[in-house]
Write a protein that holds these residues in place. Structure first.
Motif, PDB file in Angstrom:
ATOM      1  N   UNK A   1       9.637 -25.288  -9.842  1.00 28.03           N
ATOM      2  CA  UNK A   1      10.182 -26.567  -9.385  1.00 28.03           C
ATOM      3  C   UNK A   1      11.283 -26.358  -8.348  1.00 28.03           C
ATOM      4  N   UNK A   2      12.082 -25.295  -8.532  1.00 24.35           N
ATOM      5  CA  UNK A   2      13.128 -24.987  -7.563  1.00 24.35           C
ATOM      6  C   UNK A   2      12.517 -24.663  -6.197  1.00 24.35           C
ATOM      7  N   UNK A   3      11.406 -23.947  -6.211  1.00 22.32           N
ATOM      8  CA  UNK A   3      10.731 -23.607  -4.956  1.00 22.32           C
ATOM      9  C   UNK A   3      10.289 -24.874  -4.215  1.00 22.32           C
ATOM     10  N   UNK A   4       9.699 -25.815  -4.934  1.00 22.37           N
ATOM     11  CA  UNK A   4       9.241 -27.050  -4.298  1.00 22.37           C
ATOM     12  C   UNK A   4      10.416 -27.874  -3.775  1.00 22.37           C
ATOM     13  N   UNK A   5      11.526 -27.865  -4.499  1.00 18.13           N
ATOM     14  CA  UNK A   5      12.696 -28.632  -4.051  1.00 18.13           C
ATOM     15  C   UNK A   5      13.284 -28.044  -2.773  1.00 18.13           C
ATOM     16  N   UNK A   6      13.378 -26.716  -2.712  1.00 15.78           N
ATOM     17  CA  UNK A   6      13.891 -26.088  -1.500  1.00 15.78           C
ATOM     18  C   UNK A   6      12.971 -26.339  -0.313  1.00 15.78           C
ATOM     19  N   UNK A   7      11.662 -26.268  -0.567  1.00 17.98           N
ATOM     20  CA  UNK A   7      10.708 -26.536   0.505  1.00 17.98           C
ATOM     21  C   UNK A   7      10.831 -27.976   0.998  1.00 17.98           C
ATOM     22  N   UNK A   8      10.926 -28.923   0.062  1.00 12.82           N
ATOM     23  CA  UNK A   8      11.053 -30.330   0.447  1.00 12.82           C
ATOM     24  C   UNK A   8      12.346 -30.573   1.231  1.00 12.82           C
ATOM     25  N   UNK A   9      13.429 -29.920   0.818  1.00 15.78           N
ATOM     26  CA  UNK A   9      14.711 -30.094   1.516  1.00 15.78           C
ATOM     27  C   UNK A   9      14.623 -29.523   2.932  1.00 15.78           C
ATOM     28  N   UNK A  10      13.995 -28.369   3.096  1.00 15.68           N
ATOM     29  CA  UNK A  10      13.843 -27.770   4.423  1.00 15.68           C
ATOM     30  C   UNK A  10      13.007 -28.662   5.330  1.00 15.68           C
ATOM     31  N   UNK A  11      11.940 -29.223   4.795  1.00 11.33           N
ATOM     32  CA  UNK A  11      11.092 -30.113   5.596  1.00 11.33           C
ATOM     33  C   UNK A  11      11.858 -31.370   6.000  1.00 11.33           C
ATOM     34  N   UNK A  12      12.639 -31.914   5.050  1.00  9.33           N
ATOM     35  CA  UNK A  12      13.401 -33.130   5.349  1.00  9.33           C
ATOM     36  C   UNK A  12      14.422 -32.880   6.461  1.00  9.33           C
ATOM     37  N   UNK A  13      15.130 -31.756   6.398  1.00 13.10           N
ATOM     38  CA  UNK A  13      16.121 -31.443   7.429  1.00 13.10           C
ATOM     39  C   UNK A  13      15.443 -31.227   8.778  1.00 13.10           C
ATOM     40  N   UNK A  14      14.312 -30.511   8.757  1.00  9.77           N
ATOM     41  CA  UNK A  14      13.584 -30.263  10.008  1.00  9.77           C
ATOM     42  C   UNK A  14      13.126 -31.564  10.654  1.00  9.77           C
ATOM     43  N   UNK A  15      12.552 -32.457   9.848  1.00 12.10           N
ATOM     44  CA  UNK A  15      12.074 -33.729  10.397  1.00 12.10           C
ATOM     45  C   UNK A  15      13.220 -34.586  10.911  1.00 12.10           C
ATOM     46  N   UNK A  16      14.359 -34.540  10.208  1.00  9.39           N
ATOM     47  CA  UNK A  16      15.509 -35.331  10.642  1.00  9.39           C
ATOM     48  C   UNK A  16      16.036 -34.833  11.979  1.00  9.39           C
ATOM     49  N   UNK A  17      16.186 -33.521  12.113  1.00  8.53           N
ATOM     50  CA  UNK A  17      16.700 -32.957  13.360  1.00  8.53           C
ATOM     51  C   UNK A  17      15.698 -33.125  14.497  1.00  8.53           C
ATOM     52  N   UNK A  18      14.408 -33.013  14.172  1.00 16.05           N
ATOM     53  CA  UNK A  18      13.380 -33.109  15.207  1.00 16.05           C
ATOM     54  C   UNK A  18      13.425 -34.452  15.931  1.00 16.05           C
ATOM     55  N   UNK A  19      13.696 -35.505  15.203  1.00 15.93           N
ATOM     56  CA  UNK A  19      13.719 -36.826  15.814  1.00 15.93           C
ATOM     57  C   UNK A  19      14.910 -37.068  16.716  1.00 15.93           C
ATOM     58  N   UNK A  20      15.932 -36.182  16.684  1.00 18.92           N
ATOM     59  CA  UNK A  20      17.139 -36.381  17.474  1.00 18.92           C
ATOM     60  C   UNK A  20      17.258 -35.369  18.607  1.00 18.92           C
ATOM     61  N   UNK A  21      16.134 -34.787  18.995  1.00 22.19           N
ATOM     62  CA  UNK A  21      16.160 -33.892  20.150  1.00 22.19           C
ATOM     63  C   UNK A  21      16.232 -34.722  21.429  1.00 22.19           C
ATOM     64  N   UNK A  22      17.169 -34.382  22.276  1.00 23.41           N
ATOM     65  CA  UNK A  22      17.340 -35.085  23.551  1.00 23.41           C
ATOM     66  C   UNK A  22      16.571 -34.327  24.620  1.00 23.41           C
ATOM     67  N   UNK A  23      15.512 -34.943  25.153  1.00 20.36           N
ATOM     68  CA  UNK A  23      14.685 -34.275  26.151  1.00 20.36           C
ATOM     69  C   UNK A  23      15.485 -33.922  27.409  1.00 20.36           C
TER      70      UNK A  23
END
Length: 376
Positions: A1-23
């Motif tokens: 369960x810890x593995x899935x939580x860390x994976x979900x947190x990494x994906x959430x941070x990546x998606x959040x940062x991805x949307x704020x890239x300034x071209x």
């Protein structure tokens, strides 16, 4: 369960940062000059196809791991019931079962990598030694073949390899990958045909059909995402999916289903010939010949010229005959020494009366009280 939580947190941070890239800040002079993070939703739309491929690829890894672990948990319960000489453990699990399952109970079981009490009780009471998933496992794992093609699509231009050589190598590799993840289940299907022919005669085509159709799931998902990005109507998206299925996808699905059903039948012949005493005999020949058949099948599915398809098919048919006759002639009965020719009709019993699968038949058909002989 810890593995899935860390994976979900990494994906959430990546998606959040991805949307704020300034071209405007990418490649600017000076570097990152005037970089002001601003949300850009078009980035998500542009990378939706790549994200879908990565999600499906990750799902294959987790589904494979889930069944790998859970099947061993069931085998521990089965062996414990054998040693105790009773199926009382099933009653213990039944008592632990809640009166009403939550809606997402199956999802929770998946993330904890543990079978629920109901499943454990069912396996013990039915003495299910094979532990086959004819729908979920092939539905997810069979997507490996097209995903391999998608993930490696850009490397051909990078390495400068000709299209013909690249397609042959990729077909060979993806076919072997799919065979590797399904090999254990093909042996389960073959064993099931020998232990319970009536039930597994229906499960073999079901398993093969689901696996064949699953090879089209990534393409269908990408067609939907592409249509949404191009603002196609629902009818246009459905038409593209149907056209692609008729032109090539359906042929690949049917060929995948046919080769898996054939390998299940050949595994039944092999198991009936070698028996439980020599289960690992000629395993190298089994893997080599099966790999040739898988590669041949995917080669036929990827060809567009009927004459070339027939050439490959003519080369593969003798391989099927060699596989079946090899195990029937190379293996002998341990009691009388006769050739195992009866294995060609999927019979585990020799003419002398010796059964090649006496223990598995006892374990799946007899109560736990008499499965292990007691010392005098």
């Amino acid at each position: 369960m810890l593995h899935f939580r860390l994976l979900a947190w990494s994906i959430a941070i990546f998606c959040l940062v991805l949307g704020f890239i300034d071209r405007r800040g990418i490649g600017s002079r000076p570097a990152y000059g005037g970089f002001v993070p601003a949300f850009d939703g078009t980035i998500y739309a542009g990378l939706s196809s790549q994200f879908a491929v990565l999600v499906l690829s990750s799902a294959i890894v987790f589904v494979y791991s889930y069944f790998f672990v859970v099947r061993r948990e069931h085998i521990h319960d089965f062996r414990g019931s054998q040693l105790a000489g009773t199926d009382a453990l099933a009653d213990v699990f039944a008592d632990r079962r809640p009166a009403r399952f939550p809606p997402f109970d199956g999802v929770a079981d998946f993330f904890t990598l543990h079978p629920n009490p109901s499943a454990r009780a069912r396996v013990i009471r039915s003495r299910d030694l094979i532990l086959l998933s004819a729908v979920l496992y092939p539905l997810v794992v069979s997507g490996l073949q097209p995903l391999t093609l998608l993930l490696a699509a850009g490397w051909r231009d990078f390495f400068g390899i000709s299209r013909e050589v690249w397609n042959f190598g990729l077909t060979f590799t993806s076919g072997l990958f799919l065979y590797a993840v399904l090999r254990a289940d093909l042996a389960r299907l073959g064993l099931g045909l020998l232990l319970d022919a009536r039930r597994y005669a229906l499960l073999v085509p079901l398993y093969a059909l689901v696996a064949g159709l699953a090879t089209q799931v990534p393409r269908i998902a990408l067609e939907i995402l592409f249509g949404i990005r191009r603002e196609f109507s629902f009818g246009q998206i459905a038409e593209r999916i149907w056209t692609g299925t008729l032109s090539g996808g359906g042929r690949i699905a049917l060929m995948t289903a046919a080769i898996l059903a054939l390998l299940a039948w050949l595994n039944a012949i092999r198991i009936a010939a070698v028996g439980e005493e020599n289960a690992g005999r000629w395993s190298g020949a089994d893997v080599s010949i099966s790999a040739v058949l898988v590669v041949g099948a995917f080669t036929i599915a990827s060809l567009s010229t009927p004459s070339f398809m027939m050439d490959v098919l003519i080369l593969c048919l003798p391989v099927v005959f060699i596989y079946a006759t090899w195990f029937a002639l190379a293996c002998r009965c341990r009691e009388c020494g006769r050739r195992r020719l009866s294995a060609l009709r999927a019979s585990t019993r020799c003419g002398c009366g010796h059964d090649q699968l006496a223990l598995p038949k006892r374990w799946t058909r007899q109560p736990f009280e008499i499965q292990i002989p007691r010392p005098n």
